[in-house]
Design an enzyme around this catalytic site. Structure first.
Site, PDB file in Angstrom:
ATOM      1  N   HIS A  75       0.860  -0.750  -0.003  1.00 40.41           N
ATOM      2  CA  HIS A  75       0.214   0.160   0.013  1.00 40.41           C
ATOM      3  C   HIS A  75       0.649   1.341   0.178  1.00 40.41           C
ATOM      4  CE1 HIS A  75      -3.640   1.998   0.976  1.00 40.41           C
ATOM      5  NE2 HIS A  75      -3.022   2.964   1.045  1.00 40.41           N
ATOM      6  N   GLU A  76       1.710   1.133   0.665  1.00 40.80           N
ATOM      7  CA  GLU A  76       2.514   2.929   1.422  1.00 40.80           C
ATOM      8  C   GLU A  76       3.776   2.741   0.343  1.00 40.80           C
ATOM      9  OE1 GLU A  76       1.713   5.001   3.278  1.00 40.80           O
ATOM     10  OE2 GLU A  76       0.343   4.083   3.769  1.00 40.80           O
ATOM     11  N   HIS A  90       2.153   4.394  -3.175  1.00 42.17           N
ATOM     12  CA  HIS A  90       2.116   5.213  -2.831  1.00 42.17           C
ATOM     13  C   HIS A  90       3.420   6.830  -2.821  1.00 42.17           C
ATOM     14  CE1 HIS A  90      -2.032   5.835  -1.300  1.00 42.17           C
ATOM     15  NE2 HIS A  90      -2.370   5.191  -0.550  1.00 42.17           N
TER      16      HIS A  90
END
Length: 230
Positions: free
Chosen positions: A33-34, A37
């Site tokens: 997820h990170e 980003h």
């Protein structure tokens, strides 16, 4: 020594092992997820996450302790946000929305891949047995469940979650920057919503629906292996 042995014997190691697997799966989901980003932001012109050392596959760098506990217990949670500087984007509002959307989208993709691998592991486990294939079935199942949970939770349009940044991009620019001034209070609002239980049914419904849909289209590795090897 006998007292220590007695203490060990009363522990439910199956239950403890489940939580070990859940935490490991949570770390994988948070990492994807990170990093998604950060990579998206970098592609759009913002190197802040890269300069902060957050474009790493070391999940520890992305862990928020409370968010990890929420994932392990309730199957919904969050990670430590990667630093983003909107001023580095050519189109700040639009590019911020794209960067925010990359996290949940990556988790949906990860869940699909995990379910495909789980289907293959199920075939191997059914045909050959073994502890490793059984572990992989469980691990990939948890990765899928937690990744979907992370995606669904983060599309809630409440700051600082990703959904708020995507929704805000649809608002007039003046309104967008006014909302940003109150973003720091969003976390308190989220805690109230979670504590009250108002989000429980919508989150569970969305997670279940998405997980069922992905499961339905990810079973093909099992049937391919079955066709090839019987």
């Amino acid at each position: 020594m006998q007292s220590f042995t007695n203490w060990l014997s009363q522990l439910n190691f199956g239950y403890i092992w489940d939580y070990v697997v859940i935490v490991a799966a949570s770390l994988v989901c948070i990492m994807f997820h990170e990093v998604s980003h950060g990579v998206t932001a970098l592609k759009l012109g913002d190197p802040t996450a890269k300069n902060a050392g957050r474009l790493t596959f070391n999940p520890i760098r992305h862990v928020d302790v409370w968010g990890l506990l929420m994932m392990a217990i309730f199957r919904f949670g969050w990670a430590k946000p990667v630093p983003i500087n909107m001023r580095n984007f050519r189109h700040p509002v639009r590019d911020m929305a794209i960067t925010a959307a990359a996290g949940p989208i990556s988790n949906v993709v990860l869940a699909f891949l995990a379910l495909c691998l789980r289907a293959g592991a199920i075939y191997v486990n059914q045909r050959f047995g073994g502890a490793i294939s059984g572990f992989l079935v469980t691990f990939f199942e948890y990765v899928a469940i937690l990744s979907v949970g992370l995606a669904v939770f983060n599309v809630i349009p409440v700051p600082p979650l990703d959904g708020s940044k995507v929704l805000n991009a649809l608002l007039p620019e003046k309104v967008y920057y006014q909302i940003l001034r109150y973003e720091k209070y969003g976390f308190l609002l989220m805690i109230v919503l979670l504590w009250s239980g108002l989000l429980d049914r919508p989150l569970i419904f969305c997670r279940t629906a998405l997980l069922n849909g992905l499961s339905a289209i990810s079973a093909f590795p099992y049937y391919i292996l079955q066709a090839l090897f019987g």
